[in-house]
Motif scaffolding. Structure first.
Motif, PDB file in Angstrom:
ATOM      1  N   GLN A  79       7.754  -3.439   4.661  1.00  0.00           N
ATOM      2  CA  GLN A  79       7.347  -3.583   5.884  1.00  0.00           C
ATOM      3  C   GLN A  79       6.811  -1.408   5.711  1.00  0.00           C
ATOM      4  O   GLN A  79       5.828  -0.756   6.179  1.00  0.00           O
ATOM      5  N   ASP A  80       7.706  -0.415   5.153  1.00  0.00           N
ATOM      6  CA  ASP A  80       7.378   0.860   4.657  1.00  0.00           C
ATOM      7  C   ASP A  80       6.085   1.249   3.813  1.00  0.00           C
ATOM      8  O   ASP A  80       5.282   1.816   4.750  1.00  0.00           O
ATOM      9  N   ILE A  81       5.352  -0.277   3.321  1.00  0.00           N
ATOM     10  CA  ILE A  81       4.525  -0.052   2.475  1.00  0.00           C
ATOM     11  C   ILE A  81       3.494   0.097   3.268  1.00  0.00           C
ATOM     12  O   ILE A  81       2.386   0.075   3.376  1.00  0.00           O
ATOM     13  N   ILE A  82       3.472  -0.631   3.987  1.00  0.00           N
ATOM     14  CA  ILE A  82       2.645  -2.077   5.338  1.00  0.00           C
ATOM     15  C   ILE A  82       2.281  -0.608   6.315  1.00  0.00           C
ATOM     16  O   ILE A  82       0.756  -0.268   6.257  1.00  0.00           O
ATOM     17  N   HIS A  83       3.173   0.258   6.579  1.00  0.00           N
ATOM     18  CA  HIS A  83       2.660   1.252   7.314  1.00  0.00           C
ATOM     19  C   HIS A  83       1.927   2.360   6.581  1.00  0.00           C
ATOM     20  O   HIS A  83       1.362   3.319   7.273  1.00  0.00           O
ATOM     21  N   GLU A  84       2.194   2.583   5.538  1.00  0.00           N
ATOM     22  CA  GLU A  84       1.350   3.652   4.613  1.00  0.00           C
ATOM     23  C   GLU A  84      -0.007   3.045   3.936  1.00  0.00           C
ATOM     24  O   GLU A  84      -0.095   3.929   4.023  1.00  0.00           O
ATOM     25  N   GLN A  85      -0.487   1.826   3.949  1.00  0.00           N
ATOM     26  CA  GLN A  85      -1.188   1.440   3.418  1.00  0.00           C
ATOM     27  C   GLN A  85      -2.747   1.598   4.131  1.00  0.00           C
ATOM     28  O   GLN A  85      -2.336   1.455   5.612  1.00  0.00           O
ATOM     29  N   GLU A  86      -3.575   2.011   4.058  1.00  0.00           N
ATOM     30  CA  GLU A  86      -4.646   2.178   4.577  1.00  0.00           C
ATOM     31  C   GLU A  86      -6.022   0.750   5.294  1.00  0.00           C
ATOM     32  O   GLU A  86      -6.071   0.449   5.599  1.00  0.00           O
ATOM     33  N   LYS A  87      -5.288  -0.369   3.711  1.00  0.00           N
ATOM     34  CA  LYS A  87      -6.183  -1.292   3.879  1.00  0.00           C
ATOM     35  C   LYS A  87      -4.731  -2.680   3.651  1.00  0.00           C
ATOM     36  O   LYS A  87      -3.730  -2.345   3.078  1.00  0.00           O
ATOM     37  N   PRO A  88      -5.843  -3.593   4.038  1.00  0.00           N
ATOM     38  CA  PRO A  88      -4.689  -4.813   3.913  1.00  0.00           C
ATOM     39  C   PRO A  88      -4.249  -4.766   2.520  1.00  0.00           C
ATOM     40  O   PRO A  88      -5.038  -4.600   2.073  1.00  0.00           O
TER      41      PRO A  88
END
Length: 133
Positions: A79-88
């Motif tokens: 979940q942390d990585i999802i919020h930091e990523q700009e692309k899927p």
């Protein structure tokens, strides 16, 4: 860092008749006070180290207790990585990677923390010597 536990002992005369272990000092104190108020013996709280055979055999002390890589931890990391990523990105692949490599990641994290603590303590001691003369 050695893990601490608190033992609440019940003594009847010179003989210890019961021991209860707690991982929290306040809980141990509260338990001892509650039981002492019942008037059924003398309760005492003792702080001690928790010794684990596996860690002694490994021969390396644990400096800090890190979060274990369980399902909840892996989900939070994803979940942390999802919020930091700009692309899927592939969440399932990320979770699978963490699950498959959790043992080596935990070891590396322990090593990083160990080195960080040594460096910070070294810096602190050296700064104290400079300041105090």
């Amino acid at each position: 860092m050695t893990e601490k536990v608190w033992a609440v002992t019940l003594s009847d005369g010179l003989k210890v008749t019961q021991i209860e272990l707690f991982d929290n000092e306040s809980d141990a104190d509260n338990f001892a006070h509650e039981m002492a108020s019942s008037g059924k013996g003398h309760y005492q709280v003792l702080e001690t180290n928790l010794n684990m055979r596996d860690e002694k055999i490994a021969g390396e002390p644990r400096w800090t207790e890190l979060t274990t890589f369980n399902a909840q931890c892996i989900e939070c990391l994803v979940q942390d990585i999802i919020h930091e990523q700009e692309k899927p990105f592939d969440e399932a692949a990320c979770a699978k990677f963490l699950e498959e490599h959790k043992v080596e990641l935990q070891k590396e994290a322990d090593d990083v923390i160990h080195e960080l603590l040594k460096k910070r303590l070294h810096d602190y001691v050296n700064n104290e010597r400079i300041i105090l003369g």
